[in-house]
Structures are given as structure tokens and as C-alpha cells.
Design an enzyme around this catalytic site. Structure first.
Site, PDB file in Angstrom:
ATOM      1  N   ASP A 134       0.865  -1.184   0.000  1.00 14.75           N
ATOM      2  CA  ASP A 134       0.000   0.000   0.000  1.00 14.75           C
ATOM      3  C   ASP A 134       0.905   1.239   0.000  1.00 14.75           C
ATOM      4  OD1 ASP A 134      -2.129   1.706   0.330  1.00 14.75           O
ATOM      5  OD2 ASP A 134      -2.867   0.850   2.178  1.00 14.75           O
ATOM      6  N   PHE A 154     -10.363   0.071   0.428  1.00 14.68           N
ATOM      7  CA  PHE A 154      -9.986  -0.856   1.486  1.00 14.68           C
ATOM      8  C   PHE A 154     -10.584  -2.225   1.179  1.00 14.68           C
ATOM      9  CE2 PHE A 154      -9.789  -2.881   5.575  1.00 14.68           C
ATOM     10  CZ  PHE A 154      -8.530  -2.500   6.003  1.00 14.68           C
ATOM     11  N   ASP A 187      -7.831  -8.369   6.729  1.00  6.98           N
ATOM     12  CA  ASP A 187      -8.842  -8.152   7.761  1.00  6.98           C
ATOM     13  C   ASP A 187      -9.319  -6.706   7.846  1.00  6.98           C
ATOM     14  OD1 ASP A 187      -6.323  -7.131   8.859  1.00  6.98           O
ATOM     15  OD2 ASP A 187      -7.437  -6.944  10.726  1.00  6.98           O
ATOM     16  N   ARG A 219     -10.885 -12.332   7.540  1.00  8.11           N
ATOM     17  CA  ARG A 219      -9.711 -13.010   6.953  1.00  8.11           C
ATOM     18  C   ARG A 219     -10.125 -14.306   6.260  1.00  8.11           C
ATOM     19  NH1 ARG A 219      -5.023 -10.419   8.793  1.00  8.11           N
ATOM     20  NH2 ARG A 219      -5.016  -9.744  10.949  1.00  8.11           N
TER      21      ARG A 219
END
Ligand code: XMP
Length: 192
Positions: free
Chosen positions: A114, A163, A170, A176
Site C-alpha cells: 500500500d 480498502f 482483515d 480473513r
């Protein structure tokens, strides 16, 4: 490199929390297979150590490993991010590497690249241990938010600046276990 595009509705069981499937289970499986083939040919005959970051790599790593038909060693580094001021660069190491990587070929595996802060920090730690070379493999790359001058050598999918959760990733330690990569409903992130 594959681009991920929003598409399918999530399975019924996840529709309250997940707005859409960004990368389906089938696409993940196909892509991991082709990454494995590439890695096998690049590291064939080398003394390979795979170093994976905890915890987000869990599914990607398990799928990738069983497709790699070459001798390798496996170890983990635990990294946790904290709010600014609680650790250098907002990160603390929760598990140190135990295997000796000096003179060996290292494949560093992470779930998502990221800003690049996490991998830049881990890479500096690894390089200090004098491996022969370090290559980076990430399932997802979100280049829009990059702050470090860093690129991965193997990328599963390049994704937009959203996101994502699932397949190991998670939100608040949940999601997850989704077998796909999905986008959360905004109401979930607002709830905190
Ligand atoms: P940086 O910014 O250091 O981030 O490259 C790497 C770590 O941040 C987490 N991360 C995410 N986790 N969905 C997640 O579940 C995301 O969209 C996301 N973006 C960053 C992740 O732990 C990663 O290793």
C-alpha cells in the site's frame, strides 16, 4: 500484471458486510498458480528462503506454497501497525526472523503493498542480514497510495485505492476467512 475490477455480488452469507467481490475465488486460484510457475522458474536451483509477513499472508501463502515444487525454507516476521507515536514508523515487530538468510535467496511475501512503509522497513531489516538477493511478492498492489520508492517483483493483482478484506486480509481482525477479496459496505467502516 492483472487488474482487478469490481464485479460480482458476494455470496448470500456475506451480503450484510461485503458490498462486492473484487477478486473471485477462481481468479485468485488462477493467478496464484501463474505466480507459482514464475517463482519456480526464477528460483530453480537456488537456496530459497520464503519470509512471509504475519497475519495477512495466511491464505495466499498456503495456496502459493503447495504449488511450489522446489526445495525451500519458510519463516515469518510479525509486523503490527500502530498509530503515530507508538513506534518507529508506526510499526512494531511482533515476531523476529529465526532462519539464517545470509548468502541465500529470499522471497519476501506480503498480502498488500500500500504506502510501502511496512515492506520498506522489513526490507531494511532483511538486507542487514546479508542475503544473496531479496525479491518481493505481494498478492495485491495499491500503487495510488505509495509513499516509498518501492515496487514488488511479483504482483497478483493491481487494485484501486479502496480498502479490501478477505483471503487473509482483515478489518478489525475480521473477514480473513473470506475465500475471495471483497469491498466492505461503508456502514461497517463507519461503525469502527
Ligand atoms: P503499507 O501501507 O505499509 O501497508 O504498504 C501494508 C499493510 O497495511 C495493511 N493494509 C490493508 N489491509 N486492507 C487490509 O485488510 C487494505 O486495503 C489494506 N491496505 C493496507 C496490510 O496489513 C498490509 O500488510
Amino acid at each position: 500484471m492483472k487488474k482487478a475490477a469490481h464485479s460480482q455480488r458476494p455470496p448470500q452469507a456475506w451480503r450484510r458486510d461485503i458490498r462486492s467481490v473484487l477478486i473471485s475465488r477462481a481468479r485468485l486460484a488462477r493467478r496464484v498458480q501463474s505466480l507459482a510457475r514464475q517463482i519456480e522458474s526464477d528460483f530453480s536451483g537456488r537456496d530459497l528462503v520464503i519470509v512471509a509477513l504475519l497475519n495477512g499472508t495466511v491464505m495466499f501463502l498456503a495456496d502459493l506454497l503447495r504449488l511450489l515444487s522446489l526445495p525451500l525454507r519458510l519463516d515469518f516476521i510479525g509486523v503490527s501497525s500502530y498509530r503515530e507515536g507508538t513506534g518507529p514508523g508506526g510499526l512494531i515487530i511482533t515476531k523476529e526472523l529465526r532462519l539464517d538468510v545470509r548468502g541465500r535467496d529470499v522471497l519476501l511475501v506480503d498480502d498488500i503493498l500500500d504506502t510501502g512503509r511496512t515492506l520498506a522497513r522489513v526490507l531494511a531489516k532483511l538486507r542487514a542480514l546479508q542475503p544473496r538477493r531479496v525479491k518481493i511478492c505481494v498478492l495485491l498492489d495499491k500503487p495510488a497510495r505509495r509513499l516509498e520508492d518501492l515496487a514488488a517483483d511479483y504482483v497478483g493483482f493491481t487494485i484501486p485505492d479502496e480498502f479490501v478484506v478477505g483471503y487473509g486480509l482483515d478489518y478489525g481482525e475480521k473477514y480473513r476467512n473470506l475465500p475471495f477479496v471483497g469491498l466492505l459496505h461503508p456502514k461497517i467502516t463507519r461503525r469502527g
